[in-house]
Design a protein around this motif. Structure first.
Motif, PDB file in Angstrom:
ATOM      1  N   THR A 254      25.745 -42.622 -36.418  1.00  0.00           N
ATOM      2  CA  THR A 254      26.962 -41.976 -36.907  1.00  0.00           C
ATOM      3  C   THR A 254      27.555 -42.786 -38.049  1.00  0.00           C
ATOM      4  N   SER A 255      28.218 -42.072 -38.953  1.00  0.00           N
ATOM      5  CA  SER A 255      28.870 -42.726 -40.084  1.00  0.00           C
ATOM      6  C   SER A 255      30.225 -43.272 -39.656  1.00  0.00           C
ATOM      7  N   ALA A 256      30.781 -44.092 -40.506  1.00  0.00           N
ATOM      8  CA  ALA A 256      32.172 -44.500 -40.327  1.00  0.00           C
ATOM      9  C   ALA A 256      33.049 -43.302 -40.672  1.00  0.00           C
ATOM     10  N   ASP A 257      34.277 -43.307 -40.191  1.00  0.00           N
ATOM     11  CA  ASP A 257      35.219 -42.236 -40.506  1.00  0.00           C
ATOM     12  C   ASP A 257      35.706 -42.424 -41.941  1.00  0.00           C
ATOM     13  N   GLY A 258      35.807 -41.345 -42.670  1.00  0.00           N
ATOM     14  CA  GLY A 258      36.267 -41.384 -44.049  1.00  0.00           C
ATOM     15  C   GLY A 258      36.887 -40.052 -44.406  1.00  0.00           C
ATOM     16  N   SER A 259      36.882 -39.732 -45.688  1.00  0.00           N
ATOM     17  CA  SER A 259      37.423 -38.435 -46.081  1.00  0.00           C
ATOM     18  C   SER A 259      36.484 -37.333 -45.587  1.00  0.00           C
ATOM     19  N   LYS A 260      36.964 -36.126 -45.604  1.00  0.00           N
ATOM     20  CA  LYS A 260      36.245 -34.980 -45.060  1.00  0.00           C
ATOM     21  C   LYS A 260      34.847 -34.842 -45.674  1.00  0.00           C
ATOM     22  N   ILE A 261      33.859 -34.536 -44.807  1.00  0.00           N
ATOM     23  CA  ILE A 261      32.503 -34.226 -45.259  1.00  0.00           C
ATOM     24  C   ILE A 261      32.549 -32.803 -45.824  1.00  0.00           C
ATOM     25  N   ILE A 262      32.132 -32.629 -47.085  1.00  0.00           N
ATOM     26  CA  ILE A 262      32.231 -31.300 -47.697  1.00  0.00           C
ATOM     27  C   ILE A 262      30.884 -30.588 -47.815  1.00  0.00           C
ATOM     28  N   LYS A 263      29.773 -31.342 -47.764  1.00  0.00           N
ATOM     29  CA  LYS A 263      28.450 -30.741 -47.864  1.00  0.00           C
ATOM     30  C   LYS A 263      27.448 -31.739 -47.310  1.00  0.00           C
ATOM     31  N   PHE A 264      26.423 -31.235 -46.571  1.00  0.00           N
ATOM     32  CA  PHE A 264      25.429 -32.140 -46.000  1.00  0.00           C
ATOM     33  C   PHE A 264      24.118 -31.420 -45.726  1.00  0.00           C
ATOM     34  N   GLN A 265      23.056 -32.227 -45.571  1.00  0.00           N
ATOM     35  CA  GLN A 265      21.761 -31.709 -45.154  1.00  0.00           C
ATOM     36  C   GLN A 265      21.062 -32.757 -44.293  1.00  0.00           C
ATOM     37  N   ALA A 266      20.104 -32.300 -43.482  1.00  0.00           N
ATOM     38  CA  ALA A 266      19.302 -33.183 -42.637  1.00  0.00           C
ATOM     39  C   ALA A 266      17.901 -33.263 -43.211  1.00  0.00           C
ATOM     40  N   CYS A 267      17.319 -34.465 -43.139  1.00  0.00           N
ATOM     41  CA  CYS A 267      15.952 -34.650 -43.638  1.00  0.00           C
ATOM     42  C   CYS A 267      15.146 -35.506 -42.671  1.00  0.00           C
ATOM     43  N   ASP A 268      13.910 -35.063 -42.421  1.00  0.00           N
ATOM     44  CA  ASP A 268      12.938 -35.857 -41.679  1.00  0.00           C
ATOM     45  C   ASP A 268      12.101 -36.565 -42.747  1.00  0.00           C
ATOM     46  N   ASP A 269      12.207 -37.881 -42.790  1.00  0.00           N
ATOM     47  CA  ASP A 269      11.530 -38.675 -43.821  1.00  0.00           C
ATOM     48  C   ASP A 269      10.026 -38.663 -43.594  1.00  0.00           C
ATOM     49  N   ASN A 270       9.281 -38.366 -44.641  1.00  0.00           N
ATOM     50  CA  ASN A 270       7.818 -38.405 -44.608  1.00  0.00           C
ATOM     51  C   ASN A 270       7.382 -39.410 -45.664  1.00  0.00           C
ATOM     52  N   ASP A 271       6.884 -40.563 -45.216  1.00  0.00           N
ATOM     53  CA  ASP A 271       6.635 -41.685 -46.116  1.00  0.00           C
ATOM     54  C   ASP A 271       5.848 -41.333 -47.378  1.00  0.00           C
ATOM     55  N   TRP A 272       4.743 -40.647 -47.277  1.00  0.00           N
ATOM     56  CA  TRP A 272       3.894 -40.408 -48.439  1.00  0.00           C
ATOM     57  C   TRP A 272       3.819 -38.924 -48.794  1.00  0.00           C
ATOM     58  N   ALA A 273       4.764 -38.155 -48.312  1.00  0.00           N
ATOM     59  CA  ALA A 273       4.815 -36.721 -48.608  1.00  0.00           C
ATOM     60  C   ALA A 273       6.277 -36.335 -48.788  1.00  0.00           C
ATOM     61  N   PRO A 274       6.548 -35.167 -49.329  1.00  0.00           N
ATOM     62  CA  PRO A 274       7.945 -34.738 -49.476  1.00  0.00           C
ATOM     63  C   PRO A 274       8.646 -34.668 -48.115  1.00  0.00           C
ATOM     64  N   ASP A 275       9.916 -35.024 -48.097  1.00  0.00           N
ATOM     65  CA  ASP A 275      10.713 -34.963 -46.865  1.00  0.00           C
ATOM     66  C   ASP A 275      10.904 -33.509 -46.435  1.00  0.00           C
ATOM     67  N   ASP A 276      11.045 -33.309 -45.117  1.00  0.00           N
ATOM     68  CA  ASP A 276      11.382 -31.992 -44.578  1.00  0.00           C
ATOM     69  C   ASP A 276      12.893 -31.926 -44.494  1.00  0.00           C
ATOM     70  N   CYS A 277      13.537 -31.202 -45.398  1.00  0.00           N
ATOM     71  CA  CYS A 277      14.997 -31.127 -45.449  1.00  0.00           C
ATOM     72  C   CYS A 277      15.489 -29.716 -45.161  1.00  0.00           C
ATOM     73  N   SER A 278      16.631 -29.654 -44.537  1.00  0.00           N
ATOM     74  CA  SER A 278      17.308 -28.372 -44.328  1.00  0.00           C
ATOM     75  C   SER A 278      17.936 -27.948 -45.654  1.00  0.00           C
ATOM     76  N   GLY A 279      18.522 -26.803 -45.651  1.00  0.00           N
ATOM     77  CA  GLY A 279      19.367 -26.431 -46.780  1.00  0.00           C
ATOM     78  C   GLY A 279      20.706 -27.144 -46.651  1.00  0.00           C
ATOM     79  N   TRP A 280      21.480 -27.123 -47.714  1.00  0.00           N
ATOM     80  CA  TRP A 280      22.808 -27.743 -47.690  1.00  0.00           C
ATOM     81  C   TRP A 280      23.751 -26.870 -46.892  1.00  0.00           C
ATOM     82  N   LYS A 281      24.619 -27.510 -46.091  1.00  0.00           N
ATOM     83  CA  LYS A 281      25.631 -26.819 -45.281  1.00  0.00           C
ATOM     84  C   LYS A 281      26.999 -27.346 -45.664  1.00  0.00           C
ATOM     85  N   ALA A 282      28.000 -26.493 -45.537  1.00  0.00           N
ATOM     86  CA  ALA A 282      29.387 -26.887 -45.815  1.00  0.00           C
ATOM     87  C   ALA A 282      30.248 -26.547 -44.605  1.00  0.00           C
ATOM     88  N   PRO A 283      30.743 -27.586 -43.918  1.00  0.00           N
ATOM     89  CA  PRO A 283      31.567 -27.326 -42.720  1.00  0.00           C
ATOM     90  C   PRO A 283      32.919 -26.720 -43.065  1.00  0.00           C
TER      91      PRO A 283
END
Length: 114
Positions: free
Chosen positions: A85-114
């Motif tokens: 978890t991150s530290a608390d800060g100003s509101k998160i306005i946009k985010f995505q999740a990524c599964d890191d793949n060392d020697w290939a492109p990461d598997d990322c979701s689309g961007w979401k806005a809460p």
């Protein structure tokens, strides 16, 4: 008069149960990684959960309200079935999740806005 009191009481109960539409958590899933914001009921906290038993790290990339031009990254290097978890800060306005793949492109979701 009693009908007005019932309606007023109902409106009050609903507003207490659902204080703000923006307070509901939203998930983004990329590969086996899930990012959640806001997390823990705090608009300025994001989490990243690694649900993939592949040996690769997971990350959440995100932007905060007070620094909307700066992409931040929260890494989870702790492994399968762990959460960072991150530290608390100003509101998160946009985010995505990524599964890191060392020697290939990461598997990322689309961007979401809460």
């Amino acid at each position: 008069m009693s009908r007005l009191k019932i309606v007023a009481g109902t409106v009050l109960a609903v507003s207490l149960a659902f204080p703000a539409a923006g307070a509901f958590a939203l998930d983004a899933k990329g590969g086996g990684v899930t990012a959640t914001a806001p997390y823990g009921g705090k608009a300025g906290v994001i989490s990243v959960y690694d649900g993939s038993d592949d040996g690769d790290s997971g990350k959440a990339e995100y932007y905060r309200q007070t620094s909307a031009g700066t992409k931040r990254t929260l890494w989870n290097h702790s492994g399968y079935k762990t959460r960072a978890t991150s530290a608390d800060g100003s509101k998160i306005i946009k985010f995505q999740a990524c599964d890191d793949n060392d020697w290939a492109p990461d598997d990322c979701s689309g961007w979401k806005a809460p």
